[in-house]
Design an enzyme around this catalytic site. Structure first.
Site: not given
Ligand SMILES: Cc1cc2nc3c(=O)[nH]c(=O)nc-3n(C[C@H](O)[C@H](O)[C@H](O)COP(=O)(O)OP(=O)(O)OC[C@H]3O[C@@H](n4cnc5c(N)ncnc54)[C@H](O)[C@@H]3O)c2cc1C
Ligand SMILES: Cc1cc2nc3c(=O)[nH]c(=O)nc-3n(C[C@H](O)[C@H](O)[C@H](O)COP(=O)(O)OP(=O)(O)OC[C@H]3O[C@@H](n4cnc5c(N)ncnc54)[C@H](O)[C@@H]3O)c2cc1C
Lengths: 374, 332, 261
Positions: A271, A328, A355-356
């Site tokens: 899980q 991970q 680009e900002g």
């Protein structure tokens, strides 16, 4: 999801195959050797990538915004640096097509099938805020004379033509096209960046470069508008780069987690790992939807700047986070320089700045939301 | 009396050597059609005398077409000759190896006879006189069962090395022999063989190799490497290594198999002294037959191996080479 | 020279699965594409055209959406495209396919060279090329790995197992292209765009002067009786004897029977 037309599909199949065969096998080498190894750059030119969105009248293929974004995505799945090099070129051509004067376009655009064009705003004094720009253009009869220093230009050195944002008066900004062959044009140093190491990013110097009047894009004082427009077009493509990186991360993470066993379980059956894999998949899907939506809006000639900003804001963070999850999952191998995950994170990190910056984009998104609601 | 149905097998040969698939097909035909007459159809020049080799695999009959012109023959001509024979004897079915030649010849014959042909079969059996053919499609992702209910002969090409060849006891191999020398030779073929030569499989790198001997940390000593190299030479294999062996010692990254190295798909893979880490295993998922040798019976490599030997690589390979030498000597 | 290339449209991916309930094929990614092997055939045809001039015509038999693979052919540089599409062609096996294609080639007239791919990646038979050669009564070079044309003589090589043959054929002839024959490049984006401006001719059975009994299902002797998922045998490791001599003996026999050594 957008439905591709038959022509777009054929392009997509070609680009994907090109990416799988020519780019992906060189992904690690591009990162480590910090250039486009094995003649990849020449292959991009030879296979018509530079003219992909250039209209037919200039010798290009004339593909639209949706096909262009799909192309950037397909290339980014192979290697993000390759995709960003074309991103820089395409967004520049977009501004020329929107703002360039016919005589200039006729002289310059046919060569865009063979040469890279770049767009340059940032200076040592700052990228987010242009009020401090030091570069200038001064009128001299029929001509303009440009001076100044521009940094962090995507494809700096590789590109032969540059659109530069300069001041034409203390509070007046304008964009001009200059060519590396012009007297007074000099290349400066290449940035030593953390990621996207295949793409050269460098500075240029302008020393009394003289250009004819038709090298001015749009009108005098239209510089900010053109800069914003360049950002909007670029951000769609940067969203596509992010989605491509996430797809690469997902591919690695799933393949590894399926094969690796802990006890009698595959990692995909745990899980804790499922949570990460599902999040990476979700990140890819949301980023894809955003950049495709922005491209579709642009194609339909509806406002797209805000969704484009969202695609890059969301996609860049997700690409970094998904890379962290993938690292991970691969654990020791993820952390190893001999495996590709770590460079995907480094590549993705650039998308939060170029680009900002995401901070600047959040400001713009908020501004647009306020403007439409209040 | 109704005629006993005949299963024909085209005895493909190259420069006087019978293609091994032919022996496999003879063996298989006898297994699936014990009550039918198994016939090998051989084209040879009068000096070749290849029937004896075929007889070892137990056909009921060998039908030999002898003609000096068979040294230089076009696909179209062979198809015409075969069509004459089929029209004369009306076999129930006709099998070819799915070799380059078999796959060139069989469809031409099929077109002449206007019958059905199933390609590259992996399984064959009879339901009465109906040949049920199983063939892969979509790159082996799907299997299809194909029959040809109304036309005869039922034709199939069969993938090489699908069935094992088995010689029969010498006293059981007394096939009937018919030599045909008077078939009408086809008209101008517009085809000419300019040259023929045997070529060794080109060494095109690990990813293309048909046979690979992979060495891991447990077979990194000089002695193991030496036997591995000589065995590799004998069976025309290439050497691959796991990651630890790429740091010097004559191997580099280009010899490495696995996730950060090459993906391989050999027909035969020896894994010597390899534990079977996922990074390695992900590079060999397409290997057909895997032989693993490792002193640790718990080693993960055994979970993917077809044959396993628990022990040292060096001793095992040395024994294997000796066996091979004895067998080769016995053949001569 | 009039050169024909027969091309097939195949599913985009071979990752087909069987529906566990209906036992029908579930094709992922409905999109089709040109059979990848056929690109070598088109490339070879274009090379001959570059040498002697003429035209390259791509032909495909199949449903209307096979237009797509024909446009790929045009994008590679073929001059025109013909789609053979009619109800009557449906359900063709290789024999009926070969017959239909050969009738179309006859109708074109004056064709001197016909190229095929080595095989289609879906049905995987590789039979259609030789069948067409037989119906036309022309010589064939299958799996050509090299090809040169001098006057009306075609010279080429093919590999038959370990044997390398160099052969010469007189035109008209049929060639099936191996992967070694050439390296088709990527489609140029510009050519992709242009291919969608071109007209595609459609021929039906009435255009072909064909015997209706030799078309489609009625002209197909083979019947696909069942489609199954391959049985992936559970990996079972045969552990050899502990004595190296005995183990070596057993392994040698086993590998020999499989023709692996
Ligand atoms: C890979 C890469 C490629 C690039 N390519 C180009 C190119 O092709 N052309 C080009 O002109 N430039 C290019 N740049 C430069 C890039 O556009 C600038 O780095 C960027 O605009 C930020 O400018 P700066 O680095 O000067 O940071 P600053 O503008 O000094 O910002 C510093 C920090 O303050 C925050 N900040 C500043 N102003 C505001 C604000 N108003 N609201 C909220 N937060 C703010 C920023 O978000 C940032 O966190 C590239 C950069 C990278 C990394
Ligand atoms: C799963 C499956 C299994 C089958 N197995 C058999 C079988 O064993 N025997 C049999 O007779 N039929 C078989 N068929 C039918 C067969 O697929 C069709 O007849 C098909 O039209 C042609 O055969 P192919 O795909 O094997 O082509 P191939 O013979 O492999 O193709 C060789 C070349 O012929 C040309 N070509 C092939 N098809 C066309 C076309 N439609 N239009 C133009 N050019 C073409 C191309 O150049 C191609 O590269 C099978 C079909 C399916 C779906």
């Amino acid at each position: 999801m957008v439905d591709l037309t038959a022509a777009q599909l054929m392009l997509h199949q070609m680009v994907r195959e090109f990416s799988e065969k020519e780019i992906r096998p060189n992904d690690m080498a591009i990162d480590q050797q910090r250039f486009f190894v094995n003649g990849i750059y020449q292959k991009l030119i030879d296979n018509g990538f530079l003219g992909l969105m250039l209209p037919e009248q200039y010798g290009g293929a004339g593909f639209d915004a949706i096909a262009t974004a799909q192309t950037i995505y397909d290339l980014a799945v192979g290697n993000a640096s390759v995709a960003v090099t074309l991103e820089g070129h395409y967004k520049t051509l977009d501004q020329l097509l929107k703002y360039g004067q016919p005589s200039l376009l006729e002289r310059y655009l046919p060569s865009a099938n063979q040469r890279i064009f770049a767009f340059s705003m940032t200076e040592p004094s700052g990228g987010s805020d242009h009020s401090t720009l030091g570069s200038t253009a001064v009128r001299q009869g029929e001509n303009w004379v440009l001076n100044g220093n521009k940094i962090m230009i995507t494809n700096g050195g590789l590109a032969e033509v540059y659109c530069v944002l300069v001041k034409t008066a203390p509070e007046e900004f304008s964009v001009f096209l200059i060519d590396q062959n012009m007297p007074g044009f000099k290349f400066g140093k290449r940035e030593n960046f953390l990621g996207l190491t295949g793409t050269p990013i460098a500075e240029i110097f302008m020393e009394n470069i003289v250009v004819p009047a038709d090298h001015l894009l749009g009108k005098v004082g239209q510089g900010h508008e053109i800069g914003d427009s360049a950002h909007a077009d670029a951000r769609i493509l940067m969203g596509a780069v992010a989605a491509g990186i996430i797809e690469h991360e997902l591919e690695i993470a799933v393949a590894y987690a399926y094969q690796r066993k802990s006890g009698q379980f595959r990692l995909t059956e745990l899980q804790a790992i499922q949570r990460k894999l599902a999040d990476i998949a979700l990140a890819k899907e949301t980023t894809t939807l955003l950049y495709q939506e922005a491209a579709a809006l642009k194609q339909q000639r509806r406002p797209y700047a805000e969704v484009a900003a969202m695609a890059k804001t969301h996609g860049s963070r997700q690409a970094v986070r998904a890379g962290d999850d993938a690292l991970q999952i691969l654990a020791g191998y993820g952390y190893s320089l001999d495996y590709p995950v770590e460079h995907l994170i480094r590549d993705a990190r650039a998308l939060e700045i170029a680009e900002g910056t995401v901070e600047k984009m959040r400001g713009e998104i908020t501004k647009l939301e306020v403007a439409t609601r209040i | 009396m109704t005629k006993i149905p005949e299963v024909w097998i085209f005895a493909e040969q190259q420069l006087g050597q019978i293609e091994p698939t032919v022996f496999q097909l003879l063996t298989r035909a006898r297994e699936i059609a014990p009550r039918f007459k198994v016939v090998a159809v051989l084209f040879e020049t009068p000096t070749q005398h290849l029937a004896a080799t075929l007889a070892e695999y137990g056909p009921d009959k060998i039908l030999v077409v002898q003609d000096p012109r068979l040294a230089q023959v076009a696909d179209a001509e062979q198809a015409t000759l075969l069509a004459h024979l089929v029209q004369r004897d009306q076999p129930n079915s006709f099998l070819f190896g799915a070799t380059a030649l078999g796959r060139s010849l069989a469809p031409r014959l099929q077109a002449k006879l206007q019958t059905g042909l199933t390609a590259d079969c992996l399984a064959l059996h009879f339901e009465d006189e109906l040949l049920v053919q199983t063939k892969p499609s979509y790159g082996d992702n799907i299997m299809c069962e194909i029959v040809c209910p109304d036309k005869r002969p039922q034709m199939a090409t069969v993938r090489p090395n699908t069935f094992a060849a088995q010689k029969v006891e010498p006293d059981r191999s007394r096939p009937e022999l018919e030599v045909v020398t008077d078939l009408p030779w086809p008209e101008v073929a517009h085809f000419q063989i300019i040259a023929e030569k045997k070529v060794a499989t080109p060494q095109t790198g690990l990813s293309q190799a048909k046979r690979i001997i992979a060495l891991g940390r447990g077979a990194a000593d000089a002695a193991s490497k030496t036997v591995a190299r000589s065995w590799a030479q004998k069976i025309d294999a290439q050497i691959g290594v796991t990651r630890p062996l790429t740091d010097g010692g004559g191997f580099s990254v280009k010899d490495q198999i696995g996730q950060s190295g090459q993906t391989v798909a050999p027909e035969l893979l020896f894994c010597l002294g390899i534990s079977g880490a996922v990074q390695f295993l992900s590079g060999i998922t397409n290997a057909k037959v895997i032989v693993a040798v490792n002193p640790d019976p718990q080693a993960a490599i055994f979970s993917v191996a077809d044959y396993g030997f628990v022990g040292e690589a060096n001793g095992f390979l040395t024994a294997l080479q000796q066996v091979d030498q004895r067998k080769q000597a016995a053949l001569k | 020279m009039k050169i024909v290339v027969c091309i097939k449209q195949v599913p985009e991916s071979n990752q087909v699965k069987l529906d566990p309930v209906t036992h029908n094929l579930v094709r992922q990614g409905v999109a089709g594409k040109i059979n990848p092997f056929d690109r070598h055939a088109i490339q070879a045809a274009l090379a001959i055209k570059a040498q002697v001039g003429g035209e390259v015509i791509v032909i495909s038999m199949g449903p209307a959406d096979n237009e797509y693979c024909l446009r790929e052919g045009l994008a590679m540089g073929a001059d025109r495209a013909i789609l053979l599409s009619a109800r009557a062609f449906a359900g063709s096996d290789t024999l009926a396919t070969g017959y239909t294609l050969s009738q179309a080639i006859r109708k074109l007239g004056a064709v001197e060279l016909v190229f095929f791919g080595r095989q289609a990646v879906d049905a995987d038979t590789g039979q259609v090329g030789p069948i067409v050669a037989e119906f036309l009564g022309w010589p064939q070079l299958t799996l050509a790995s090299s090809l040169t044309l001098k006057d009306r003589r075609l010279e080429g090589m093919r590999r038959l197992g370990d044997l390398e043959q160099t052969v010469a054929l007189t035109l008209p002839a049929v060639v099936t292209a191996s992967n070694d024959l050439n390296q088709p490049g990527y489609l140029q984006p510009r050519m992709i765009k242009a291919s969608f401006q071109q007209e595609i001719t459609v021929w039906q059975e009435t255009d072909l002067a064909a015997d209706p009994l030799r078309l489609g299902v009625s002209g197909s002797p083979t019947v696909v009786r069942k489609v199954m998922a391959p049985q992936r045998k559970q990996q079972e490791t045969v552990f050899l004897a502990t004595d190296p001599q005995q183990a070596a003996l057993d392994l040698h026999a086993a590998l020999h029977a499989k023709n692996l050594i």
